[in-house]
Design a protein around this motif. Structure first.
Motif, PDB file in Angstrom:
ATOM      1  N   ASN A  87       0.813  -1.210   0.000  1.00 23.82           N
ATOM      2  CA  ASN A  87       0.000   0.000   0.000  1.00 23.82           C
ATOM      3  C   ASN A  87       0.846   1.259   0.000  1.00 23.82           C
TER       4      ASN A  87
ATOM      5  N   LEU B 184      -2.868   4.196  -3.251  1.00 22.91           N
ATOM      6  CA  LEU B 184      -2.936   3.089  -4.197  1.00 22.91           C
ATOM      7  C   LEU B 184      -2.283   1.849  -3.623  1.00 22.91           C
ATOM      8  N   THR B 185      -2.855   0.710  -3.979  1.00 23.88           N
ATOM      9  CA  THR B 185      -2.211  -0.562  -3.686  1.00 23.88           C
ATOM     10  C   THR B 185      -1.366  -0.923  -4.886  1.00 23.88           C
ATOM     11  N   ARG B 186      -0.049  -0.926  -4.735  1.00 25.39           N
ATOM     12  CA  ARG B 186       0.874  -1.282  -5.808  1.00 25.39           C
ATOM     13  C   ARG B 186       1.001  -2.794  -5.857  1.00 25.39           C
TER      14      ARG B 186
ATOM     15  N   ALA C 278      -3.214  -7.897  -4.263  1.00 25.98           N
ATOM     16  CA  ALA C 278      -3.637  -6.492  -4.323  1.00 25.98           C
ATOM     17  C   ALA C 278      -4.956  -6.295  -3.579  1.00 25.98           C
ATOM     18  N   ARG C 279      -5.915  -7.200  -3.799  1.00 27.89           N
ATOM     19  CA  ARG C 279      -7.224  -7.070  -3.165  1.00 27.89           C
ATOM     20  C   ARG C 279      -7.102  -7.134  -1.642  1.00 27.89           C
TER      21      ARG C 279
ATOM     22  N   LEU D  23      -5.380  -3.974  -0.197  1.00 29.19           N
ATOM     23  CA  LEU D  23      -6.380  -2.900  -0.216  1.00 29.19           C
ATOM     24  C   LEU D  23      -7.346  -3.023   0.963  1.00 29.19           C
TER      25      LEU D  23
ATOM     26  N   GLY E 274      -5.500  -2.014   4.080  1.00 33.96           N
ATOM     27  CA  GLY E 274      -5.474  -0.563   3.955  1.00 33.96           C
ATOM     28  C   GLY E 274      -4.229   0.101   4.511  1.00 33.96           C
ATOM     29  N   GLY E 275      -3.679  -0.410   5.598  1.00 33.42           N
ATOM     30  CA  GLY E 275      -2.571   0.235   6.311  1.00 33.42           C
ATOM     31  C   GLY E 275      -1.410   0.603   5.401  1.00 33.42           C
TER      32      GLY E 275
ATOM     33  N   ASP F  41       0.912   4.691   9.571  1.00 33.59           N
ATOM     34  CA  ASP F  41       1.816   5.130   8.515  1.00 33.59           C
ATOM     35  C   ASP F  41       1.005   5.523   7.271  1.00 33.59           C
TER      36      ASP F  41
ATOM     37  N   LYS G 225      -2.323   7.403   4.948  1.00 36.94           N
ATOM     38  CA  LYS G 225      -3.712   7.081   4.640  1.00 36.94           C
ATOM     39  C   LYS G 225      -3.848   5.660   4.127  1.00 36.94           C
ATOM     40  N   ALA G 226      -5.035   5.096   4.344  1.00 39.27           N
ATOM     41  CA  ALA G 226      -5.317   3.768   3.823  1.00 39.27           C
ATOM     42  C   ALA G 226      -5.439   3.821   2.302  1.00 39.27           C
ATOM     43  N   ALA G 227      -5.006   2.770   1.636  1.00 39.72           N
ATOM     44  CA  ALA G 227      -5.169   2.656   0.186  1.00 39.72           C
ATOM     45  C   ALA G 227      -6.660   2.544  -0.137  1.00 39.72           C
ATOM     46  N   THR G 228      -7.087   3.106  -1.272  1.00 43.13           N
ATOM     47  CA  THR G 228      -8.500   3.046  -1.653  1.00 43.13           C
ATOM     48  C   THR G 228      -8.721   2.375  -3.009  1.00 43.13           C
ATOM     49  N   LYS G 229      -7.629   2.178  -3.750  1.00 42.67           N
ATOM     50  CA  LYS G 229      -7.756   1.574  -5.091  1.00 42.67           C
ATOM     51  C   LYS G 229      -6.518   0.764  -5.403  1.00 42.67           C
ATOM     52  N   ILE G 230      -6.681  -0.181  -6.298  1.00 40.70           N
ATOM     53  CA  ILE G 230      -5.521  -0.937  -6.790  1.00 40.70           C
ATOM     54  C   ILE G 230      -4.977  -0.201  -8.008  1.00 40.70           C
ATOM     55  N   GLU G 231      -3.646  -0.143  -8.179  1.00 37.20           N
ATOM     56  CA  GLU G 231      -3.074   0.602  -9.299  1.00 37.20           C
ATOM     57  C   GLU G 231      -3.504  -0.017 -10.630  1.00 37.20           C
TER      58      GLU G 231
ATOM     59  N   ARG H  61       4.631   4.354 -12.265  1.00 38.17           N
ATOM     60  CA  ARG H  61       5.419   4.095 -11.058  1.00 38.17           C
ATOM     61  C   ARG H  61       6.817   3.616 -11.406  1.00 38.17           C
TER      62      ARG H  61
END
Lengths: 163, 163, 163, 163
Positions: free
Chosen positions: C51, C57-59, C72-73, C76, C79-80, D135, D137-143, D151
């Motif tokens: 994350n 974004l989740t890389r 990835a799911r 996400l 979230g952390g 650490d 904000k939480a991720a909200t989407k997958i890249e 990236r």
């Protein structure tokens, strides 16, 4: 089964350094860690105490009666089995911290400080477990340029300098 | 989702040493850690048990039937997946702690002790996680000079001396 | 400021191994850890996700589409920030755990398991922090002699034997 | 004795990397860690601050006025004795994390990140203890594939490439 959380205050005079941790085999370790401290720092003055659960005794030794008794009183106050308390003069934690951490009977170090200390302790009907450590009063101001200069003179005066 | 906290008592006779930790790959690790213990200390008597989540079985082995069964019963009581319990005689934690911690399937060690032990365990609807350990009864007295001398004679008697 | 505690369920099919940890520099680390995994185990199939907080974004990357998307799911869902999730087949945690732990951008590993996993997560108004891990269902029975023999045959069948 | 839990927000501009940890001997360590950072990364710009409990001062130094003052302000806000805050530019945590962790006065590192940070802090009537770190904000989407390509171009552009 129930559990309660308590804050335990460590008693020690100003100028005495403390290292508090968890280990095992108290009857052996209290003396063996003491020997390790003696070989780590020439001139170190210290007391070390470690709790045993059976018999329910705080074991202690060292090379300074006052520090030995104080380490014992604090370990007793914490109560937790296999908790050890090192109190020392004429040595800083940075001189012995790696010696302590790498001892084969030491599990972990909770904190190392000359500050007043409090331990957050969980208590069940069996015994007590250390959960965390408060290392001295909170800072209330940022040092001034004057205070920074005084600090550096202090560090130099206590010998941390090369010419 | 909800979570509750429970205190789990470890069952073991006096004189038996315990090491409790977290690892992975139970079907392999229970035997492989057993082999590591055998090579670490000649004459060690031990049982080791480790929880598997699928099937929900406590795996166990060792070279002493009583300790094997007891390790298994305790691991089952803790329940937490991949938690392991080592119970041993004729060996001290200081003889094997580094062997255990450096095993490639061991994540961490929660405690190592001959004392009665309790584990603070979190339980969700999926399973259980170890949060902390109470290592024996709290100390109630500081050792006397007489008790210190007896302690040192004991350490010498059990072989921690050179002439 | 307030904080709430949540239990997050990891989604993954049976047979997929997971390693979940904390690190930094996600845009670089997600690929660099992936390369480290590739060199650690020949034939490993994996997805890794990590994350990033800005952008949120989740890389992810890897060498197996299904595992990449699943990693990835799950990242996400946790979230952390700076949390990473590795999902893999044809490799066990014991093959890569030391590689992962010693990577210069990895802070710590929370758990490593093929079991269903839940994470205990604290949430503030800023973001989310992992507090602990539940590693699979609790054990309900001790293995029988028959089950022990089957377990050892399994370990041998999957190659952990020498003749 | 009572204890309360608080969430402390770290102030820092985007692009500044933070490392937050626990140590000892602040009057010495704040400068000595600063020297260690200087030798670890050529061109590093940083401020470091560390809380002292007696006097209750936040000590600080560095080679960049803005970062020094900001590190000091944040350490003061956290308050906990012997907590240190490093803020830096032109260097990433992966360049200095091992230098910091192996310093003889460092006990542990709580987190290392460019993200907005919050610390979970326990407060007793004596002082304050860090319990955990959020650490970013939480991720909200997958890249997306597009974002992944961007990236990787970014990582290459900032120099993590060989031809």
């Amino acid at each position: 089964m129930a559990m309660k959380i308590e804050v335990v205050e460590i008693e020690k005079p100003e100028g005495v350094e403390a290292i508090i941790g968890q280990g095992n085999f108290s009857v052996f370790t209290v003396d063996d860690l003491a020997r390790a401290l003696l070989t780590a720092v020439p001139g170190i003055k210290f007391g070390i105490a470690m709790n045993e659960a059976k018999p329910q005794l705080t074991r202690f030794t060292g090379n300074d009666k006052e520090l030995e008794e104080l380490a014992a009183r604090n370990a007793l106050k914490i109560g937790g089995g296999h908790v050890f308390v090192i109190l020392m003069r004429d040595a800083f934690p940075i001189n012995v911290l790696n010696t302590v951490k790498s001892h084969p009977a030491v599990v972990m170090v909770y904190g190392a400080s000359e500050n007043p200390l409090q331990l957050i302790v969980a208590e069940t009907e069996l015994g007590r477990a250390v959960l965390g450590i408060v290392d001295g009063k909170a800072a209330t101001k940022i040092e001034t340029e004057e205070q920074k200069r005084e600090r550096r003179e202090l560090v130099e005066r206590i010998g941390y300098t090369i010419d």
